[in-house]
Motif scaffolding. Structure first.
Motif, PDB file in Angstrom:
ATOM      1  N   MET A  28      34.732  25.132  28.830  1.00  0.00           N
ATOM      2  CA  MET A  28      35.308  26.448  29.080  1.00  0.00           C
ATOM      3  C   MET A  28      36.122  26.967  27.897  1.00  0.00           C
ATOM      4  O   MET A  28      36.729  28.023  27.963  1.00  0.00           O
ATOM      5  N   ALA A  31      35.228  30.624  26.377  1.00  0.00           N
ATOM      6  CA  ALA A  31      35.671  31.777  27.168  1.00  0.00           C
ATOM      7  C   ALA A  31      37.194  31.914  27.145  1.00  0.00           C
ATOM      8  O   ALA A  31      37.733  33.019  27.092  1.00  0.00           O
ATOM      9  N   ARG A  37      39.011  34.287  30.241  1.00  0.00           N
ATOM     10  CA  ARG A  37      39.523  33.522  31.372  1.00  0.00           C
ATOM     11  C   ARG A  37      40.882  32.915  31.051  1.00  0.00           C
ATOM     12  O   ARG A  37      41.144  32.512  29.926  1.00  0.00           O
ATOM     13  N   GLN A  41      41.799  29.861  35.759  1.00  0.00           N
ATOM     14  CA  GLN A  41      40.433  30.252  36.119  1.00  0.00           C
ATOM     15  C   GLN A  41      39.414  29.299  35.513  1.00  0.00           C
ATOM     16  O   GLN A  41      38.446  28.905  36.182  1.00  0.00           O
ATOM     17  N   ILE A  45      36.715  26.781  37.684  1.00  0.00           N
ATOM     18  CA  ILE A  45      35.260  26.887  37.514  1.00  0.00           C
ATOM     19  C   ILE A  45      34.684  25.533  37.104  1.00  0.00           C
ATOM     20  O   ILE A  45      33.642  25.094  37.607  1.00  0.00           O
ATOM     21  N   MET A 175      31.254  40.603  30.530  1.00  0.00           N
ATOM     22  CA  MET A 175      31.964  39.818  31.540  1.00  0.00           C
ATOM     23  C   MET A 175      30.981  39.063  32.435  1.00  0.00           C
ATOM     24  O   MET A 175      31.193  37.898  32.784  1.00  0.00           O
ATOM     25  N   ILE A 176      29.889  39.746  32.809  1.00  0.00           N
ATOM     26  CA  ILE A 176      28.868  39.086  33.626  1.00  0.00           C
ATOM     27  C   ILE A 176      28.217  37.947  32.845  1.00  0.00           C
ATOM     28  O   ILE A 176      28.029  36.834  33.355  1.00  0.00           O
ATOM     29  N   THR A 179      30.522  34.937  32.464  1.00  0.00           N
ATOM     30  CA  THR A 179      30.666  34.219  33.732  1.00  0.00           C
ATOM     31  C   THR A 179      29.445  33.347  34.001  1.00  0.00           C
ATOM     32  O   THR A 179      29.566  32.178  34.380  1.00  0.00           O
ATOM     33  N   GLY A 182      29.330  30.452  31.393  1.00  0.00           N
ATOM     34  CA  GLY A 182      30.363  29.457  31.645  1.00  0.00           C
ATOM     35  C   GLY A 182      30.046  28.559  32.820  1.00  0.00           C
ATOM     36  O   GLY A 182      30.227  27.337  32.756  1.00  0.00           O
ATOM     37  N   THR A 183      29.571  29.152  33.910  1.00  0.00           N
ATOM     38  CA  THR A 183      29.226  28.339  35.080  1.00  0.00           C
ATOM     39  C   THR A 183      28.003  27.465  34.789  1.00  0.00           C
ATOM     40  O   THR A 183      27.930  26.319  35.248  1.00  0.00           O
TER      41      THR A 183
END
Length: 337
Positions: A28, A31, A37, A41, A45, A175-176, A179, A182-183
């Motif tokens: 992470m 990000a 993030r 946050q 995640i 942002m999408i 996300t 990162g996941t």
């Protein structure tokens, strides 16, 4: 048996806790460094998707570390060797977390197993060299892709977006993307790194692959939540500045390589691959000379280069002491294993 078994499980959980704090936290860092993030946050995640990755895709690498690198009968006949592996790996990972360096946890655990295998003449050298090839190739590919991205595609991508979308739309798109990337990376980290903690226990026959992945996934999540912020700071803020688009590039590249390795049953270093991607951007932005002189890059490189050799030597040396002084007989006589 109960005391030794409990000790092995506790060491495995402790190792997974530190892995969650170190390697998974590094997943992470991009990000966080990009300011997308917060630490809270990021680690949440990590905790959720590391567990999912371990449960859904962790079995192939668990099998490699439990059976394919050193025959399972070697570990199942000597639980003391499993304890040696866990102790070596835990020492290095804990040291790295204190130093706030994204250590290659995989290097420590695999090389500890290799040291044990070398002494007992049971190391599957073909598999070990296959892993070594991945260790060199994966970070190099991550570096090359992100260097080229920074050098030739970054500004063109920005121009493409600004010519077609408003600033608000671009921010929403980024942002999408960050996300999703990162996941995806946290999932890949769980799939690969869960084996580092529980592979030897699976080889010992004490737990199955699924149970091992569950134990490792939970412990990795707890480690990320409790201690992950320290390594986030080093990788995300102190090598180079990372914007959202660069973070997406590093994360997608790293996640793809790590998941490919996981499906191939190859344990790789999440921290090494992600950090190599970040260094690739730094080399493109600041030049090779400036990046090479960065004190954080130097510290990270030191850990990556030294730990494999030291871990192999420790695994070999402690195995020698284990058999020379009949520690296995002592364990059998006193603990019934």
């Amino acid at each position: 048996m109960d005391v030794v078994l409990i000790s092995a499980i506790v060491l495995a959980a402790f190792l997974a806790l530190n892995i969650g704090a170190n390697n998974s936290a590094a997943s992470m860092a991009t990000a966080y460094g990009a300011g997308v993030r917060t630490k809270k946050q990021a680690v949440i995640i990590i905790a959720v998707f590391a567990l999912l990755g371990a449960l859904i895709a962790g079995a192939p690498v668990v099998k490699t570390l439990g059976n394919d690198l050193v025959p399972s009968e070697v570990l199942s006949s000597h639980i003391g060797l499993v304890l040696i592996i866990f102790v070596i790996a835990s020492i290095f990972v804990t040291w790295a977390n204190v130093a706030k360096v994204p250590i290659a946890t995989t290097h420590a655990i695999v090389c500890a197993i290799a040291g044990v295998g070398l002494y007992s003449s049971s190391l599957h050298t073909d598999k070990f060299f296959e892993i070594l090839i991945w260790w060199v190739a994966a970070p190099l590919v991550a570096w090359i892709i992100n260097f080229l991205m920074a050098k030739y595609l970054y500004f063109r991508t920005l121009k493409f977006l600004t010519e077609r979308y408003s600033e608000k739309s671009i921010n929403r798109i980024l942002m999408i993307m960050i996300t999703v990337s990162g996941t995806f990376l946290a999932f890949s980290a769980g799939a690969n790194n869960s084996a580092n903690a529980v592979g030897p226990l699976v080889g010992l026959g004490l737990i199955g692959s699924y149970q091992g992945a569950l134990i490792a996934g939970v412990a990795m999540g707890v480690g990320a939540i409790l201690f992950g912020g320290r390594v986030l700071e080093t990788v995300g803020k102190e090598i180079t500045e990372i914007c959202i688009l660069r973070a997406v590039s590093v994360e997608f590249t790293g996640a793809g390589l790590i998941l490919l390795a996981s499906f191939s049953g190859i344990p790789v270093s999440i921290a090494e691959i992600i950090t190599s991607g970040i260094i690739g951007f730094s080399c493109a932005q600041k030049g090779f000379g400036v990046t090479a002189k960065n004190r954080h890059v130097i510290r990270i490189a030191f850990f990556w280069i030294v730990i494999p050799f030291v871990a192999i030597a420790m695994g070999y040396g402690l195995s020698s002491l284990y058999f020379t002084y009949n520690v296995g007989d002592f364990i059998s006589m006193n603990f019934g294993f």
